[in-house]
Design a protein around this motif. Structure first.
Motif, PDB file in Angstrom:
ATOM      1  N   UNK A   1     -24.466  -5.206   2.508  1.00 18.85           N
ATOM      2  CA  UNK A   1     -23.339  -4.550   1.822  1.00 18.85           C
ATOM      3  C   UNK A   1     -23.300  -3.055   2.142  1.00 18.85           C
ATOM      4  N   UNK A   2     -24.472  -2.424   2.175  1.00 19.26           N
ATOM      5  CA  UNK A   2     -24.549  -0.973   2.413  1.00 19.26           C
ATOM      6  C   UNK A   2     -24.012  -0.594   3.793  1.00 19.26           C
ATOM      7  N   UNK A   3     -24.132  -1.533   4.763  1.00 20.36           N
ATOM      8  CA  UNK A   3     -23.700  -1.224   6.126  1.00 20.36           C
ATOM      9  C   UNK A   3     -22.221  -0.850   6.171  1.00 20.36           C
ATOM     10  N   UNK A   4     -21.410  -1.513   5.308  1.00 20.12           N
ATOM     11  CA  UNK A   4     -19.972  -1.217   5.391  1.00 20.12           C
ATOM     12  C   UNK A   4     -19.392  -0.772   4.056  1.00 20.12           C
ATOM     13  N   UNK A   5     -20.251  -0.207   3.187  1.00 21.59           N
ATOM     14  CA  UNK A   5     -19.780   0.174   1.852  1.00 21.59           C
ATOM     15  C   UNK A   5     -18.703   1.266   1.935  1.00 21.59           C
ATOM     16  N   UNK A   6     -18.787   2.104   2.982  1.00 21.15           N
ATOM     17  CA  UNK A   6     -17.808   3.201   3.121  1.00 21.15           C
ATOM     18  C   UNK A   6     -16.414   2.679   3.479  1.00 21.15           C
ATOM     19  N   UNK A   7     -16.358   1.463   4.033  1.00 18.41           N
ATOM     20  CA  UNK A   7     -15.055   0.894   4.443  1.00 18.41           C
ATOM     21  C   UNK A   7     -14.392   0.075   3.339  1.00 18.41           C
ATOM     22  N   UNK A   8     -15.072  -0.113   2.221  1.00 13.60           N
ATOM     23  CA  UNK A   8     -14.500  -0.972   1.172  1.00 13.60           C
ATOM     24  C   UNK A   8     -13.383  -0.243   0.442  1.00 13.60           C
TER      25      UNK A   8
ATOM     26  N   UNK B   1     -14.863  -2.767  -6.578  1.00 13.99           N
ATOM     27  CA  UNK B   1     -14.918  -3.303  -7.948  1.00 13.99           C
ATOM     28  C   UNK B   1     -15.555  -4.699  -7.950  1.00 13.99           C
ATOM     29  N   UNK B   2     -15.169  -5.514  -6.985  1.00  6.61           N
ATOM     30  CA  UNK B   2     -15.741  -6.879  -6.892  1.00  6.61           C
ATOM     31  C   UNK B   2     -17.258  -6.832  -6.743  1.00  6.61           C
ATOM     32  N   UNK B   3     -17.722  -5.936  -5.874  1.00  7.52           N
ATOM     33  CA  UNK B   3     -19.172  -5.833  -5.655  1.00  7.52           C
ATOM     34  C   UNK B   3     -19.877  -5.310  -6.908  1.00  7.52           C
ATOM     35  N   UNK B   4     -19.252  -4.344  -7.568  1.00  9.21           N
ATOM     36  CA  UNK B   4     -19.816  -3.800  -8.811  1.00  9.21           C
ATOM     37  C   UNK B   4     -19.973  -4.919  -9.849  1.00  9.21           C
ATOM     38  N   UNK B   5     -18.929  -5.737 -10.021  1.00  8.25           N
ATOM     39  CA  UNK B   5     -18.975  -6.815 -11.022  1.00  8.25           C
ATOM     40  C   UNK B   5     -20.045  -7.840 -10.666  1.00  8.25           C
ATOM     41  N   UNK B   6     -20.190  -8.101  -9.362  1.00  7.44           N
ATOM     42  CA  UNK B   6     -21.214  -9.064  -8.913  1.00  7.44           C
ATOM     43  C   UNK B   6     -22.613  -8.574  -9.271  1.00  7.44           C
ATOM     44  N   UNK B   7     -22.907  -7.315  -8.922  1.00  6.14           N
ATOM     45  CA  UNK B   7     -24.264  -6.793  -9.129  1.00  6.14           C
ATOM     46  C   UNK B   7     -24.560  -6.577 -10.613  1.00  6.14           C
ATOM     47  N   UNK B   8     -23.509  -6.318 -11.388  1.00  5.67           N
ATOM     48  CA  UNK B   8     -23.662  -6.225 -12.835  1.00  5.67           C
ATOM     49  C   UNK B   8     -24.081  -7.584 -13.403  1.00  5.67           C
TER      50      UNK B   8
END
Length: 449
Positions: free
Chosen positions: A173-180, A186-193
């Motif tokens: 995820x970190x590899x392309x976090x700047x392109x999100x 928001x989707x990734x935030x909800x997943x990791x939460x």
């Protein structure tokens, strides 16, 4: 720290959960689970006898015998519902504990003093862990031995598969976090939460120290588990952090605090969430709050916190190791900060914090968001009382509002507020154990004042 006290007239609040309610979860915990935990603690000391001898000679063995004798006596007091006695050690928090005992005595109004089955469950359970700590602290040279360390380490190693899956997912995820874009972020935030929420299933005090490691990849089943989140305020957290990020100036940093619960897999899931908050620029710094003494079998201490990061760094798995190295770097840079105030291992619920630990309360007021992990924190947030399920969370917090806060908790004890009318009854009809099974969770938010 100030003297112990209570902010509200006692009549204004429902009664605390207690072993005096026969057949309740509190009753069975005190009757069965707490003695089991003491027995395991005694067994752990027995098993380390040779190690104590090798390290400290006869003095180590003598100290082990004294500690075991102290714990056997404690187990007997508990099982025979003896009065709770003042602490006799000289540790820094002893005075506060003994003041709290006086406060409980005053509450009983001559109806017999505080005892194991008659007093509030939260109080006697915390008291047991404090007495376990005293058994070791008063018996050098084994005074720094953590009787729960083995179980916490075992949970970490048995959760390797899930930890690898999570670290791998996160590093990809970190590899392309700047392109999100915002929606993807928001989707990734909800997943990791959600991973951090369900990571809370790994609780060794709940299973009386038996295996409770996370075996499967936690990300696969998030979709299936959504219906089991009884209060879901995840969107509110996203909006709060997004707005804080948009309002941010150079001078005012966005700070998130995580009040930790279990070591092992859950702690790794908290680290991943914390790293995501920094990497996505939703937060500038994350403050972690752990326990200053071994607590509730699996709770995170400073040693567990540092040990976990070192284990990850040394792992022979590329992404686990990368996580460990990055997280060590976050601590060195000061964007992650670890604290362990003694208030977290006192018997008080959080409504007393402003009075008993004003320094801690003032520190939490600097935060943009407080994330309280786990069941014990929920019990302390709500006073561990027999609340009606529909009582608003804000009301149950009983004036504890240092900053916007959220509980991430899987249910393992019978107190739960903020549900919709009829919601509890509907689940109760088909699942009488719903409040103690760890199957249900809440992400419950209070925006403060």
């Amino acid at each position: 720290m100030a003297a112990a006290g209570t902010a509200l007239p006692v009549t204004a609040l429902p009664v605390p959960l207690s072993g005096r309610f026969k057949g309740s979860f509190a009753y069975f915990t005190i009757k069965d689970r707490l003695p089991q935990i003491l027995t395991r603690t005694i067994d752990t000391l027995h098993r380390h006898k040779n190690e104590f001898f090798e390290e400290h000679g006869e003095k180590g063995v003598e100290a082990e015998k004294r500690a075991i004798s102290f714990l056997s006596k404690l187990r007997n007091e508990l099982q025979t519902d003896k009065p709770v006695t003042p602490l006799e050690d000289e540790l820094p928090d002893a005075t506060l504990w003994n003041q709290y005992l006086d406060y409980q005595r005053n509450l009983s109004n001559g109806n017999g003093g505080p005892s194991w089955f008659q007093s509030p469950w939260l109080y006697v359970e915390c008291y047991m862990y404090r007495r376990i700590h005293a058994a070791l602290a008063q018996n050098p040279p084994i005074d720094n031995f953590d009787v729960f360390k083995e179980g916490k380490a075992q949970n970490f190693f048995e959760s390797q598969g899930a930890i690898i899956a999570l670290c791998t997912y996160f590093q990809e995820l970190l590899k392309n976090i700047k392109d999100l874009d915002e929606k993807q972020l928001q989707e990734e935030f909800l997943k990791l939460l959600q991973v951090s929420l369900w990571g809370n299933k790994c609780d060794l005090s709940f299973s009386a120290g038996e295996d409770s490691s996370q075996k499967s990849s936690p990300l696969q089943c998030l979709e299936d588990m959504l219906p089991f989140i009884l209060v879901n305020d995840m969107e509110k957290l996203w909006l709060l952090l997004k707005n804080a990020k948009n309002r941010k100036t150079d001078k005012c940093k966005v700070r998130v605090d995580i009040i930790l619960d279990n070591a092992g897999f859950e702690l790794v899931s908290d680290f991943v969430l914390a790293d995501f908050l920094l990497s996505s620029k939703l937060a500038d710094e994350v403050h972690f709050h752990g326990k200053s003494i071994p607590w509730y079998v699996s709770d995170t201490t400073k040693n567990d916190f540092n040990w976990t990061i070192k284990q990850l760094q040394a792992a022979n798995h590329m992404w686990m190791s990368r996580c460990g190295i990055n997280w060590e770097g976050n601590l060195k840079k000061g964007v992650w900060v670890y604290h362990d105030h003694m208030f977290w291992t006192l018997p008080h619920d959080f409504s007393s914090m402003a009075e008993v630990a004003p320094d801690l309360y003032a520190d939490l007021q600097k935060s943009n968001l407080l994330l309280f992990k786990g069941d014990l924190n929920y019990r302390k947030l709500t006073g561990d009382r027999k609340w009606e399920h529909t009582v608003p969370f804000h009301q149950a917090l009983n004036k504890f509002h240092p900053a916007p806060l959220c509980s991430l908790r899987t249910l393992k004890s019978d107190t739960q507020v903020g549900l919709k009318p009829g919601q509890a009854e509907q689940i109760q009809a088909s699942e009488p154990e719903w409040m103690i099974s760890g199957k249900y969770g809440v992400v419950q938010f209070d925006p403060a004042l």
